[in-house]
Design a protein around this motif. Structure first.
Motif: not given
Length: 128
Positions: A62-70, A81-91
């Motif tokens: 999005l808008d020249t930034r690469s995101y990865y979610f696993e 985002c760009e190999d820097t963790e920006i969020a963590a989600v868990s139950m």
């Protein structure tokens, strides 16, 4: 059966005043996911990647930034985002009612928190 599972659906992530941050769309559940950033007016295709035998990670631009979610081995979804963790989600272990899912989100800002929660819910909770 085909009609009930094949109809399109959309998540819209909004601010409290109703103004949208992001939206995710899928013309057929499980295939063709797209994400739209309402602030930059950019969209990108969400691509699934097999990372282990049964595990899948997702990426989009999005808008020249690469995101990865696993999802990691402990069940936490991590958005980078760009190999820097920006969020963590868990139950969460908190049970409010049988009709309410409670998730724990840590993120750099509320927009990213909302996006990460929707990605976790879509791809790892419901295995869409």
């Amino acid at each position: 059966m085909l009609l009930s599972s094949g109809l399109p659906y959309t998540y819209i992530i909004t601010q409290l005043d109703g103004k949208p941050f992001y939206s995710t769309e899928c013309s057929f559940p499980g295939f063709g996911y797209r994400i739209f950033d309402h602030q930059s007016q950019k969209s990108g295709r969400v691509a699934g990647h097999r990372v282990q035998l049964l595990e899948v990670a997702y990426s989009f631009n999005l808008d020249t930034r690469s995101y990865y979610f696993e999802k990691d081995f402990a069940g936490t979804g991590r958005l980078k985002c760009e190999d820097t963790e920006i969020a963590a989600v868990s139950m969460s272990n908190l049970i409010v009612s049988s009709e309410l899912d409670v998730v724990h989100v840590e993120a750099v800002n509320k927009e990213v928190a909302s996006l990460a929660a929707v990605l976790f819910h879509t791809f790892f909770y419901y295995n869409a």
